[in-house]
Design a protein around this motif. Structure first.
Motif, PDB file in Angstrom:
ATOM      1  N   ASP A 157       0.825  -1.205   0.000  1.00 15.53           N
ATOM      2  CA  ASP A 157       0.000   0.000   0.000  1.00 15.53           C
ATOM      3  C   ASP A 157       0.862   1.259   0.000  1.00 15.53           C
ATOM      4  O   ASP A 157       0.510   2.263  -0.617  1.00 15.53           O
ATOM      5  CB  ASP A 157      -0.924  -0.007   1.221  1.00 15.53           C
ATOM      6  N   TYR A 158       2.001   1.178   0.719  1.00 11.05           N
ATOM      7  CA  TYR A 158       2.929   2.301   0.813  1.00 11.05           C
ATOM      8  C   TYR A 158       4.347   1.793   0.599  1.00 11.05           C
ATOM      9  O   TYR A 158       4.690   0.688   1.016  1.00 11.05           O
ATOM     10  CB  TYR A 158       2.881   2.948   2.207  1.00 11.05           C
ATOM     11  N   MET A 159       5.166   2.627  -0.016  1.00  7.22           N
ATOM     12  CA  MET A 159       6.601   2.373  -0.074  1.00  7.22           C
ATOM     13  C   MET A 159       7.308   3.649   0.354  1.00  7.22           C
ATOM     14  O   MET A 159       7.070   4.724  -0.207  1.00  7.22           O
ATOM     15  CB  MET A 159       7.086   1.974  -1.467  1.00  7.22           C
ATOM     16  N   ILE A 160       8.187   3.512   1.348  1.00 10.40           N
ATOM     17  CA  ILE A 160       8.997   4.627   1.814  1.00 10.40           C
ATOM     18  C   ILE A 160      10.391   4.416   1.228  1.00 10.40           C
ATOM     19  O   ILE A 160      11.053   3.423   1.527  1.00 10.40           O
ATOM     20  CB  ILE A 160       9.058   4.674   3.358  1.00 10.40           C
ATOM     21  N   ASP A 161      10.828   5.343   0.391  1.00  8.41           N
ATOM     22  CA  ASP A 161      12.091   5.178  -0.328  1.00  8.41           C
ATOM     23  C   ASP A 161      12.690   6.554  -0.587  1.00  8.41           C
ATOM     24  O   ASP A 161      11.973   7.557  -0.566  1.00  8.41           O
ATOM     25  CB  ASP A 161      11.849   4.446  -1.656  1.00  8.41           C
ATOM     26  N   ASP A 162      13.989   6.586  -0.857  1.00 11.35           N
ATOM     27  CA  ASP A 162      14.649   7.860  -1.150  1.00 11.35           C
ATOM     28  C   ASP A 162      15.013   8.005  -2.623  1.00 11.35           C
ATOM     29  O   ASP A 162      15.624   9.002  -3.003  1.00 11.35           O
ATOM     30  CB  ASP A 162      15.900   8.040  -0.273  1.00 11.35           C
ATOM     31  N   HIS A 163      14.624   7.028  -3.448  1.00 11.45           N
ATOM     32  CA  HIS A 163      14.982   7.084  -4.871  1.00 11.45           C
ATOM     33  C   HIS A 163      13.751   7.096  -5.779  1.00 11.45           C
ATOM     34  O   HIS A 163      12.862   6.246  -5.641  1.00 11.45           O
ATOM     35  CB  HIS A 163      15.872   5.897  -5.252  1.00 11.45           C
ATOM     36  N   VAL A 164      13.739   8.029  -6.707  1.00  5.09           N
ATOM     37  CA  VAL A 164      12.674   8.147  -7.702  1.00  5.09           C
ATOM     38  C   VAL A 164      12.522   6.848  -8.478  1.00  5.09           C
ATOM     39  O   VAL A 164      11.405   6.395  -8.733  1.00  5.09           O
ATOM     40  CB  VAL A 164      12.969   9.329  -8.656  1.00  5.09           C
ATOM     41  N   LYS A 165      13.645   6.229  -8.878  1.00  6.71           N
ATOM     42  CA  LYS A 165      13.603   5.019  -9.702  1.00  6.71           C
ATOM     43  C   LYS A 165      12.816   3.889  -9.043  1.00  6.71           C
ATOM     44  O   LYS A 165      12.274   3.032  -9.730  1.00  6.71           O
ATOM     45  CB  LYS A 165      15.013   4.529 -10.046  1.00  6.71           C
TER      46      LYS A 165
END
Length: 173
Positions: free
Chosen positions: A128-136
Motif C-alpha cells: 500500500d505504501y513504499m517509503i524510499d529515497d529514490h525516484v527510480k
C-alpha cells in the motif's frame, strides 16, 4: 491494516552520513552535508564520484552505517498496526547482503527474516505504501510512494514527502 515496504539505505541507514564519514577518514576532509543538497548521490565531494561510489563495494560500508533518528521506534510502532517489510535493492552490491542482515539484526532485532526482502528491482513490490529515497523505485510503484528526504532528492516533487521518521509516524500511525 496496510502493507508498508520500507527501503533500508537512505531511509533506515544514513548512507549520506556514512559517505561523509568514510571520506573524512580516507582523505582528511570533512564535507558538510548541506553542501550535498540537490546534487546526485555520490557527487558533491572534492574527488570524483567514482571514488565515493567505490565505498559501496568496500567491506564494512553497509555494516557500519548510522541509524536514522527515530526509525527504530517508529518502525516498531508501525509493526503493531501494519504489515511491514524491509525491501532493499541489494543485489547491485552482492557483498552487502550479509552486512545488511547483520545490521538489521543489531539495530532492528524485532524485524523477522520473513519480513526482509532483498531484490534487484523493486518493481516486484506490492504494498500500500513504499517509503524510499529514490525516484527510480517510487515511479513504477503502484501504491502510495513516500519520498524520504535525502540530499540527492530534495528537488523531487512528484511524491508525497516525509522529511523525518516523525513525519512517517504522523502519516501512518
Amino acid at each position: 491494516m496496510a502493507r508498508i515496504a520500507i527501503d533500508m539505505d537512505g531511509v533506515m541507514a544514513d548512507t549520506t552520513q556514512q559517505m561523509i564519514d568514510w571520506y573524512a577518514k580516507r582523505y582528511g576532509v570533512q564535507v558538510d552535508k548541506d553542501a550535498l543538497y540537490g546534487k546526485p548521490e555520490t557527487t558533491g565531494f572534492p574527488h570524483e564520484k567514482d571514488i565515493i561510489r567505490s565505498f559501496l563495494f568496500e567491506p564494512g560500508f553497509f555494516r557500519t552505517k548510522p541509524v536514522i533518528k527515530d526509525s527504530q521506534e517508529v518502525i516498531r510502532a508501525l509493526q503493531d498496526k501494519h504489515e511491514v517489510f524491509i525491501v532493499s535493492a541489494a543485489m547491485e552490491f552482492p557483498a552487502s547482503l550479509p552486512e545488511k542482515v547483520e545490521w538489521l539484526a543489531e539495530y532492528y532485532p524485532f524485524i523477522t527474516w520473513q519480513n526482509i526482502v532483498f531484490c534487484g528491482s523493486k518493481t516486484i513490490v506490492q504494498a500500500d505504501y513504499m517509503i524510499d529515497d529514490h525516484v527510480k523505485n517510487l515511479q513504477p510503484f503502484k501504491g502510495q510512494g513516500l519520498m524520504f528526504t535525502a540530499p540527492h532528492n530534495v528537488h523531487v516533487t512528484d511524491f508525497k514527502r516525509v522529511d523525518t521518521w516523525q513525519d512517517v509516524a504522523g502519516l501512518l500511525l
